[in-house]
Design a protein around this motif. Structure first.
Motif, PDB file in Angstrom:
ATOM      1  N   TRP A   1       0.834  -1.205   0.000  1.00 29.07           N
ATOM      2  CA  TRP A   1       0.000   0.000   0.000  1.00 29.07           C
ATOM      3  C   TRP A   1       0.870   1.256   0.000  1.00 29.07           C
ATOM      4  O   TRP A   1       0.623   2.190  -0.754  1.00 29.07           O
TER       5      TRP A   1
ATOM      6  N   ASP B   1       2.582   1.943  -3.332  1.00 23.61           N
ATOM      7  CA  ASP B   1       1.655   2.433  -4.351  1.00 23.61           C
ATOM      8  C   ASP B   1       1.093   3.818  -4.038  1.00 23.61           C
ATOM      9  O   ASP B   1       0.147   4.265  -4.680  1.00 23.61           O
TER      10      ASP B   1
ATOM     11  N   ARG C   1      -0.277   4.955  -1.062  1.00 24.68           N
ATOM     12  CA  ARG C   1      -1.344   4.968  -0.068  1.00 24.68           C
ATOM     13  C   ARG C   1      -2.723   5.314  -0.638  1.00 24.68           C
ATOM     14  O   ARG C   1      -3.405   6.210  -0.133  1.00 24.68           O
ATOM     15  N   PRO C   2      -3.170   4.623  -1.671  1.00 24.78           N
ATOM     16  CA  PRO C   2      -4.489   4.937  -2.227  1.00 24.78           C
ATOM     17  C   PRO C   2      -5.619   4.634  -1.237  1.00 24.78           C
ATOM     18  O   PRO C   2      -5.604   3.590  -0.576  1.00 24.78           O
TER      19      PRO C   2
ATOM     20  N   GLY D   1      -9.273   3.619   0.245  1.00 26.27           N
ATOM     21  CA  GLY D   1     -10.331   2.673  -0.074  1.00 26.27           C
ATOM     22  C   GLY D   1      -9.874   1.392  -0.746  1.00 26.27           C
ATOM     23  O   GLY D   1     -10.662   0.739  -1.419  1.00 26.27           O
ATOM     24  N   SER D   2      -8.628   1.015  -0.571  1.00 24.47           N
ATOM     25  CA  SER D   2      -8.110  -0.169  -1.259  1.00 24.47           C
ATOM     26  C   SER D   2      -7.590  -1.238  -0.292  1.00 24.47           C
ATOM     27  O   SER D   2      -6.760  -2.057  -0.653  1.00 24.47           O
ATOM     28  N   GLU D   3      -8.116  -1.226   0.917  1.00 23.41           N
ATOM     29  CA  GLU D   3      -7.629  -2.158   1.936  1.00 23.41           C
ATOM     30  C   GLU D   3      -7.784  -3.617   1.517  1.00 23.41           C
ATOM     31  O   GLU D   3      -6.861  -4.423   1.658  1.00 23.41           O
TER      32      GLU D   3
ATOM     33  N   LEU E   1      -8.032  -4.916  -1.459  1.00 25.32           N
ATOM     34  CA  LEU E   1      -7.137  -5.247  -2.574  1.00 25.32           C
ATOM     35  C   LEU E   1      -5.740  -5.586  -2.066  1.00 25.32           C
ATOM     36  O   LEU E   1      -5.165  -6.616  -2.428  1.00 25.32           O
ATOM     37  N   TYR E   2      -5.193  -4.743  -1.205  1.00 20.81           N
ATOM     38  CA  TYR E   2      -3.833  -4.974  -0.713  1.00 20.81           C
ATOM     39  C   TYR E   2      -3.758  -6.164   0.226  1.00 20.81           C
ATOM     40  O   TYR E   2      -2.750  -6.868   0.256  1.00 20.81           O
ATOM     41  N   TRP E   3      -4.813  -6.414   0.974  1.00 20.37           N
ATOM     42  CA  TRP E   3      -4.855  -7.600   1.841  1.00 20.37           C
ATOM     43  C   TRP E   3      -4.796  -8.854   0.966  1.00 20.37           C
ATOM     44  O   TRP E   3      -4.015  -9.765   1.225  1.00 20.37           O
ATOM     45  N   ARG E   4      -5.602  -8.883  -0.098  1.00 17.74           N
ATOM     46  CA  ARG E   4      -5.628 -10.040  -0.996  1.00 17.74           C
ATOM     47  C   ARG E   4      -4.287 -10.223  -1.710  1.00 17.74           C
ATOM     48  O   ARG E   4      -3.777 -11.334  -1.818  1.00 17.74           O
TER      49      ARG E   4
END
Length: 60
Positions: free
Chosen positions: A15, A18, A20-21, A23-25, A27-30
């Motif tokens: 994250w 990239d 720190r976008p 609302g993408s928690e 996505l980065y977890w996956r």
């Protein structure tokens, strides 16, 4: 199964890289889970006998 703390650390690293976008928690977890599972799978595969170079040492 991969430890959640390792997934959390990897997800945070990805994250940050990239930018720190927001609302993408998820996505980065996956992504972190997939990377860590792939690494664990490679380590397990690489640990099988015969170890690299060991087959050439076996006398027939």
């Amino acid at each position: 199964m991969i430890d959640d703390s390792k997934v959390r650390e990897r997800a945070y690293e990805l994250w940050e890289k990239d930018g720190r976008p927001a609302g993408s928690e998820a996505l980065y977890w996956r992504l972190a889970q997939e990377q860590l599972e792939a690494e664990a799978s490679r380590q397990a595969t690489n640990g099988e006998w015969p170890a690299k170079g060991e087959a050439s040492r076996v006398d027939d």
